[in-house]
Every structure is written in structure tokens, then in C-alpha cells.
Design a protein around this motif. Sequence first.
Motif, PDB file in Angstrom:
ATOM      1  N   GLU A  96     -12.172  22.865  11.190  1.00  0.00           N
ATOM      2  CA  GLU A  96     -13.044  21.723  10.886  1.00  0.00           C
ATOM      3  C   GLU A  96     -12.583  21.010   9.618  1.00  0.00           C
ATOM      4  O   GLU A  96     -12.552  19.773   9.573  1.00  0.00           O
ATOM      5  CB  GLU A  96     -14.496  22.185  10.745  1.00  0.00           C
ATOM      6  N   ASP A  97     -12.202  21.782   8.604  1.00  0.00           N
ATOM      7  CA  ASP A  97     -11.675  21.176   7.371  1.00  0.00           C
ATOM      8  C   ASP A  97     -10.457  20.305   7.696  1.00  0.00           C
ATOM      9  O   ASP A  97     -10.327  19.188   7.192  1.00  0.00           O
ATOM     10  CB  ASP A  97     -11.262  22.246   6.358  1.00  0.00           C
ATOM     11  N   ALA A  98      -9.561  20.830   8.515  1.00  0.00           N
ATOM     12  CA  ALA A  98      -8.348  20.080   8.883  1.00  0.00           C
ATOM     13  C   ALA A  98      -8.705  18.810   9.651  1.00  0.00           C
ATOM     14  O   ALA A  98      -8.105  17.753   9.431  1.00  0.00           O
ATOM     15  CB  ALA A  98      -7.415  20.952   9.714  1.00  0.00           C
ATOM     16  N   LEU A  99      -9.680  18.909  10.548  1.00  0.00           N
ATOM     17  CA  LEU A  99     -10.086  17.738  11.335  1.00  0.00           C
ATOM     18  C   LEU A  99     -10.709  16.649  10.464  1.00  0.00           C
ATOM     19  O   LEU A  99     -10.712  15.478  10.844  1.00  0.00           O
ATOM     20  CB  LEU A  99     -11.058  18.146  12.438  1.00  0.00           C
ATOM     21  N   ASN A 100     -11.211  17.035   9.300  1.00  0.00           N
ATOM     22  CA  ASN A 100     -11.821  16.065   8.385  1.00  0.00           C
ATOM     23  C   ASN A 100     -10.801  15.402   7.455  1.00  0.00           C
ATOM     24  O   ASN A 100     -11.163  14.568   6.643  1.00  0.00           O
ATOM     25  CB  ASN A 100     -12.928  16.731   7.569  1.00  0.00           C
ATOM     26  N   GLU A 101      -9.540  15.783   7.575  1.00  0.00           N
ATOM     27  CA  GLU A 101      -8.483  15.196   6.749  1.00  0.00           C
ATOM     28  C   GLU A 101      -7.908  13.944   7.428  1.00  0.00           C
ATOM     29  O   GLU A 101      -8.205  13.648   8.574  1.00  0.00           O
ATOM     30  CB  GLU A 101      -7.369  16.223   6.516  1.00  0.00           C
ATOM     31  N   ASP A 102      -7.039  13.251   6.705  1.00  0.00           N
ATOM     32  CA  ASP A 102      -6.387  12.034   7.189  1.00  0.00           C
ATOM     33  C   ASP A 102      -5.393  12.379   8.298  1.00  0.00           C
ATOM     34  O   ASP A 102      -4.322  12.932   8.029  1.00  0.00           O
ATOM     35  CB  ASP A 102      -5.668  11.341   6.031  1.00  0.00           C
ATOM     36  N   GLN A 103      -5.735  12.055   9.537  1.00  0.00           N
ATOM     37  CA  GLN A 103      -4.910  12.421  10.683  1.00  0.00           C
ATOM     38  C   GLN A 103      -3.716  11.479  10.876  1.00  0.00           C
ATOM     39  O   GLN A 103      -2.967  11.631  11.838  1.00  0.00           O
ATOM     40  CB  GLN A 103      -5.764  12.502  11.953  1.00  0.00           C
ATOM     41  N   ASP A 104      -3.521  10.540   9.952  1.00  0.00           N
ATOM     42  CA  ASP A 104      -2.323   9.696  10.006  1.00  0.00           C
ATOM     43  C   ASP A 104      -1.130  10.398   9.368  1.00  0.00           C
ATOM     44  O   ASP A 104       0.013  10.000   9.566  1.00  0.00           O
ATOM     45  CB  ASP A 104      -2.571   8.356   9.297  1.00  0.00           C
ATOM     46  N   ASN A 105      -1.393  11.439   8.612  1.00  0.00           N
ATOM     47  CA  ASN A 105      -0.361  12.197   7.929  1.00  0.00           C
ATOM     48  C   ASN A 105       0.191  13.260   8.890  1.00  0.00           C
ATOM     49  O   ASN A 105      -0.553  14.114   9.368  1.00  0.00           O
ATOM     50  CB  ASN A 105      -0.977  12.844   6.678  1.00  0.00           C
ATOM     51  N   SER A 106       1.491  13.227   9.154  1.00  0.00           N
ATOM     52  CA  SER A 106       2.064  14.149  10.141  1.00  0.00           C
ATOM     53  C   SER A 106       1.946  15.608   9.703  1.00  0.00           C
ATOM     54  O   SER A 106       1.828  16.493  10.557  1.00  0.00           O
ATOM     55  CB  SER A 106       3.519  13.790  10.438  1.00  0.00           C
ATOM     56  N   LEU A 107       1.951  15.876   8.402  1.00  0.00           N
ATOM     57  CA  LEU A 107       1.758  17.256   7.946  1.00  0.00           C
ATOM     58  C   LEU A 107       0.353  17.745   8.262  1.00  0.00           C
ATOM     59  O   LEU A 107       0.162  18.909   8.636  1.00  0.00           O
ATOM     60  CB  LEU A 107       2.024  17.369   6.445  1.00  0.00           C
ATOM     61  N   ILE A 108      -0.618  16.862   8.123  1.00  0.00           N
ATOM     62  CA  ILE A 108      -2.000  17.214   8.450  1.00  0.00           C
ATOM     63  C   ILE A 108      -2.122  17.458   9.960  1.00  0.00           C
ATOM     64  O   ILE A 108      -2.775  18.412  10.395  1.00  0.00           O
ATOM     65  CB  ILE A 108      -2.985  16.115   7.987  1.00  0.00           C
ATOM     66  N   VAL A 109      -1.490  16.617  10.756  1.00  0.00           N
ATOM     67  CA  VAL A 109      -1.513  16.794  12.218  1.00  0.00           C
ATOM     68  C   VAL A 109      -0.928  18.163  12.571  1.00  0.00           C
ATOM     69  O   VAL A 109      -1.521  18.929  13.331  1.00  0.00           O
ATOM     70  CB  VAL A 109      -0.749  15.660  12.939  1.00  0.00           C
ATOM     71  N   ASP A 110       0.236  18.470  11.998  1.00  0.00           N
ATOM     72  CA  ASP A 110       0.877  19.752  12.277  1.00  0.00           C
ATOM     73  C   ASP A 110      -0.021  20.918  11.866  1.00  0.00           C
ATOM     74  O   ASP A 110      -0.171  21.894  12.605  1.00  0.00           O
ATOM     75  CB  ASP A 110       2.214  19.867  11.536  1.00  0.00           C
TER      76      ASP A 110
END
Length: 138
Positions: A23-37
Motif C-alpha cells: 500500500e505504501d508503494a501504491l501511494n508513491e509516484d507511479q511515474d518513476n520507474s524505480l517505484i514501479v519496479d
Amino acid sequence: MDDLLRKVKQSFENLERALNRLEDALNEDQDNSLIVDGTIQRFEFTIEIYWKTLKRLLAQEGIDAKTPRETLKEAYQVGWLQNEQAWLQMLKDRNETSHAYDEDMARKILSNIIGYFPDMKSTFYTLKEQYIEGLDTE
């Protein structure tokens, strides 16, 4: 508390932590490929813990499920999962991300994860209420 019940309780604690981290990850900026990964990796980890927790619960009910797919199908049969196809798709997405990486596929799976998360979370709380709160009163 016997060993199986202690393991079930530990499984729920691990699953809750994994869901919170996803859930924490899903609340981050999903435009960042590191966050997506990272989000996809947290999803993979959460699905792994989820099916193993369900397997333990099924064992407690006397049902022997060996594979992740069999575990999800049995969990659906006993009424723990509401949408069998969605859970089987989660497993398929987890398997696809584990074996190959493609940016378009990653974005599609991320979109799927966003859609899956409410069901993952509500299923967790339903099962936790049914099992863990019952264990705490025994």
C-alpha cells in the motif's frame, strides 16, 4: 497454542506487513520507474505470502493444497475468496513479472495491482477477523 496455530498467526502478521508495504508503494509516484519496479516486487512478495497463508489455513481445515493455483482454487471453494478469476490473474501476473521484464507489461501489471489491492486488503481483514481474533479468545 499448538504449532500450526502459531504459524497461522505468524503468517497473518507477515501478510499484514507485506500488504502495508505494498500500500505504501501504491501511494508513491507511479511515474518513476524505480517505484514501479519496487511496487511490482512488493506485489510478488505479497502474493507469495498470501497463498502460503491460505495454504496454512486450508491445512488447519483439513484440506491439502500443494500449488499456489490449487491453494487459490480451494480457498475460493471454501468461500474465502470472492473472485476466483481475479486471484488466479494475480498469480499469473506474479509469475509473469518473475520470469520476464518488459516496460509495457510492467505498466499493465501495475494497473492490475491497483485494481487488485482493495480485494487483497478486504480479504485479509475478513480472514484475520475470522481466524486471528478467534485464536486470541481461545
